[in-house]
Each structure stands twice: as structure tokens, then as C-alpha cells.
Write an enzyme that holds these catalytic residues in place. Structure first.
Site, PDB file in Angstrom:
ATOM      1  N   ARG A 178     106.971  40.403 -20.428  1.00  0.00           N
ATOM      2  CA  ARG A 178     106.957  41.236 -19.256  1.00  0.00           C
ATOM      3  C   ARG A 178     106.071  42.869 -20.010  1.00  0.00           C
ATOM      4  O   ARG A 178     104.724  43.220 -20.048  1.00  0.00           O
ATOM      5  CB  ARG A 178     107.733  41.665 -18.712  1.00  0.00           C
ATOM      6  CG  ARG A 178     108.367  40.310 -18.003  1.00  0.00           C
ATOM      7  CD  ARG A 178     108.901  41.110 -16.788  1.00  0.00           C
ATOM      8  NE  ARG A 178     110.197  40.167 -16.057  1.00  0.00           N
ATOM      9  CZ  ARG A 178     111.392  39.413 -16.904  1.00  0.00           C
ATOM     10  NH1 ARG A 178     111.610  39.992 -17.852  1.00  0.00           N
ATOM     11  NH2 ARG A 178     111.309  38.416 -16.058  1.00  0.00           N
ATOM     12  N   ASP A 220     116.045  39.634 -10.782  1.00  0.00           N
ATOM     13  CA  ASP A 220     117.027  39.735 -11.728  1.00  0.00           C
ATOM     14  C   ASP A 220     118.422  39.794 -10.909  1.00  0.00           C
ATOM     15  O   ASP A 220     119.259  38.835 -11.582  1.00  0.00           O
ATOM     16  CB  ASP A 220     117.328  40.294 -12.553  1.00  0.00           C
ATOM     17  CG  ASP A 220     115.500  40.794 -13.127  1.00  0.00           C
ATOM     18  OD1 ASP A 220     115.235  40.601 -14.147  1.00  0.00           O
ATOM     19  OD2 ASP A 220     114.607  41.195 -12.434  1.00  0.00           O
ATOM     20  N   ARG A 258     119.260  36.486  -9.180  1.00  0.00           N
ATOM     21  CA  ARG A 258     119.923  35.385 -10.010  1.00  0.00           C
ATOM     22  C   ARG A 258     121.122  35.325 -10.570  1.00  0.00           C
ATOM     23  O   ARG A 258     121.780  34.220 -10.781  1.00  0.00           O
ATOM     24  CB  ARG A 258     118.634  35.595 -11.219  1.00  0.00           C
ATOM     25  CG  ARG A 258     117.178  34.869 -11.109  1.00  0.00           C
ATOM     26  CD  ARG A 258     116.349  35.377 -11.867  1.00  0.00           C
ATOM     27  NE  ARG A 258     114.780  34.620 -12.192  1.00  0.00           N
ATOM     28  CZ  ARG A 258     114.121  34.485 -13.071  1.00  0.00           C
ATOM     29  NH1 ARG A 258     113.940  36.001 -13.410  1.00  0.00           N
ATOM     30  NH2 ARG A 258     112.752  33.826 -12.157  1.00  0.00           N
ATOM     31  N   HIS A 316     112.915  45.441 -15.838  1.00  0.00           N
ATOM     32  CA  HIS A 316     112.934  43.973 -15.384  1.00  0.00           C
ATOM     33  C   HIS A 316     112.317  43.275 -16.725  1.00  0.00           C
ATOM     34  O   HIS A 316     111.240  43.751 -17.096  1.00  0.00           O
ATOM     35  CB  HIS A 316     112.567  44.189 -14.674  1.00  0.00           C
ATOM     36  CG  HIS A 316     111.175  42.386 -14.185  1.00  0.00           C
ATOM     37  ND1 HIS A 316     112.625  41.964 -13.448  1.00  0.00           N
ATOM     38  CD2 HIS A 316     110.485  42.127 -13.794  1.00  0.00           C
ATOM     39  CE1 HIS A 316     111.892  40.511 -13.356  1.00  0.00           C
ATOM     40  NE2 HIS A 316     110.628  40.597 -14.092  1.00  0.00           N
TER      41      HIS A 316
END
Length: 309
Positions: free
Chosen positions: A89, A149, A152, A176
Site C-alpha cells: 500500500r 483488518d 478479518r 492499514h
């Protein structure tokens, strides 16, 4: 101009269009305006979404422009370069910070009171960029951060312990991305700490966190992008704002001294309402988690030095 129960989404790619579909299916918004520089794409996305309306409700969805922000409660920013296989990212920062330098001023020029929800990656750095550009709006500028996140994380814990995800209270905080931090010390099933569940050995915890942290890389390698789960996460954030739910969510926002960290955006639990961030929650976390969170902040600060304000 009076604000409507309306959402403008900038970026009609997979994430933006899936978020729009989730909102349409929930039938919680009066109107959705989808904006994109690719007119062919946005027109076709809107057409497809409109054709789903007979199955869902009464939401009006249209091809929009920045002028639609004038009477919107929330603007979702999901435009920019997408993450590619093998790319982190953070690799995206140079591409997307240049885009945000143009997009963010246009948003607040249309509506100074709108809540800006940043989705584009790297979300923490771009949220920070937006806050630095408009510091007085820090409580109205937030990023999706680790909401996915954490989802999950909760899902994987629920699968291990065979319990409904709604009963799993657990957060991933910080970036993140690769330096994110699982808060095992505060995680619980109902009000029972996870330390009471012997199935969660140190090895199993390590495996769960590894799967949660690396899920995006696995999905991107297999199908180019993630969009269903983040679309649902965007829906939850928007519902919380539109209905002033005062829900606790792990969102990226400007940190101003919590855990010895300041002048960077990262995810920590906050109470979210109609006006944006209402209250900062600072749970008691372990010394190790504080150290890992500080390291995550330093990682983001190094990257943030490369953005153009």
C-alpha cells in the site's frame, strides 16, 4: 443548501461501485452520486446499479459531479491507482498523493461541512495529507483504516472458537498495512478475555494474525483487487454517520498524543456519529502493543514525509 441523506462516491472502480451496491442493497440513502473521470465506466456502473433497484428499494443513483457534494452528508474517496500484485500500500503513495492534492480541495470547496471518508491507499498517509491540508476539519476527515483488518481478525477468531463474529470484540490498530498491530490484550468473546480460551495458543494467534494481515495480498494475487468486504465496511461507516449511531469503530484519524504518538493518522477505536469523530477511545493495552503501535506510527511518518502538500 440543506443536506440530504445523500452520499457522493468519487471513484467508480471496483471498490467505489461495490460500496454503492452495498448502500443500494441496504436502502439507507436517499441518493448516491457516482463520480469518475472515466465517463464510460461510470455511466455503465450507474446503469447496472439502477437495474438492481427493483430488487432493493428506492435509492436514487446517478452519474454525478463534484457539485453533488453540495448537498451530501458524506463523500467517499476511492479514486486513484489500485494496488497491484507484489505492491505494498505504501508503494502507492507517490501516485495517489498527487491525485488527493487536487481532489480534497474540490470537495471542501463544494461543502465545508461534509464528512470525508478516505478509502484510497495508502489510506493512513492520504488521510493525514487531507488533515494537513484542512486541519480545522480533523474530526470530519477519517479513513477506513483497519476496519477491514479488524473484521478479518474477528472472523478468523470466530472460526477458531466456533462463535458468532458479533460476539468477538477485537481490534487491529495502527497502519492499514504491514506494520499493523493486533490488540490481543483487549480482545474478548462477550466480556470474557481471550486468555480464557485455551484453543488460542501462541502459535494459533500468530497464524490468525498472519492470515488477517496478509489477506489482501492473497486476494489481489488471485483476483486483482479486494472489494466485497471493504464495500461492507464502507456501508457500516456510512450508516453510523447517517443515523448518528455513536458506534465504536477502528478508523484512521489524526492522533494527537495517544500512547505518546502525535502528528500522524493511524487507526485506533473512536466513537463515530453524525458530525464525524465524537470521542477518542484509548483502551488499556500491553507494553508490547504500545511499542508495536509506536513503531507503526514511525513507519507511517517516514512515508508521510514523501507526500506533497
Amino acid at each position: 443548501m440543506p443536506l440530504k441523506n445523500k452520499v457522493t462516491i468519487i471513484g467508480a472502480g471496483m471498490v467505489g461501485s461495490t460500496a454503492a451496491y452495498s448502500l443500494v442493497a441496504s436502502d439507507i440513502t436517499e441518493e448516491i452520486a457516482l463520480v469518475d473521470i472515466n465517463q464510460t465506466l461510470v455511466k455503465c456502473q450507474v446503469m447496472d446499479l439502477q437495474h438492481s433497484m427493483p430488487f432493493w428499494g428506492t435509492t436514487k443513483i446517478k452519474v454525478g459531479s463534484y457539485e453533488d457534494i453540495k448537498d451530501s452528508r458524506v463523500v467517499v474517496v476511492s479514486c486513484g491507482a489500485a494496488q497491484k500484485p507484489g505492491e505494498t500500500r505504501i508503494d502507492l503513495v507517490k501516485k495517489n498523493s498527487g491525485i488527493m492534492k487536487e481532489v480534497v480541495p474540490k470537495i471542501f470547496a463544494q461543502n465545508p461541512n461534509v464528512i470525508l471518508l478516505m478509502i484510497t491507499n495508502p489510506v493512513d498517509v492520504l488521510t493525514y495529507q487531507a488533515v494537513k491540508m484542512f486541519p480545522k476539519k480533523k474530526n470530519k476527515i477519517l479513513g477506513s483504516g483497519t476496519i477491514l483488518d479488524s473484521a478479518r481478525f474477528r472472523f478468523l477468531i470466530s472460526q477458531t472458537l466456533k462463535v458468532n463474529t458479533a460476539s468477538v470484540h477485537a481490534y487491529i490498530v495502527g497502519e492499514h498495512g504491514d506494520s499493523e498491530v493486533p490488540l490481543w490484550s483487549t480482545a474478548a468473546i462477550g466480556n470474557t478475555p481471550l486468555t480464557h480460551f485455551k484453543q488460542l495458543t501462541a502459535t494459533k494467534k500468530k497464524q490468525i494474525f498472519h492470515q488477517a494481515r496478509n489477506a489482501a495480498y492473497t486476494i489481489i494475487e488471485g483476483k486483482q483487487s479486494t472489494y466485497y468486504a471493504i464495500g461492507a465496511g464502507i456501508n457500516q461507516i456510512i450508516q453510523t454517520i447517517l443515523f448518528d449511531k455513536k458506534t465504536v469503530l477502528p478508523l484512521s484519524h489524526l492522533v494527537e498524543g495517544e500512547y505518546g504518538i502525535k502528528d500522524i493518522c493511524l487507526s485506533l477505536p473512536v466513537i463515530l456519529g453524525a458530525g464525524g469523530i465524537v470521542y477518542h477511545i484509548n483502551p488499556e493495552i500491553s507494553a508490547l502493543e504500545k511499542k508495536q503501535l509506536w513503531r507503526s506510527a514511525q513507519t507511517l511518518k517516514k512515508i508521510a514525509k514523501n507526500i506533497t502538500l
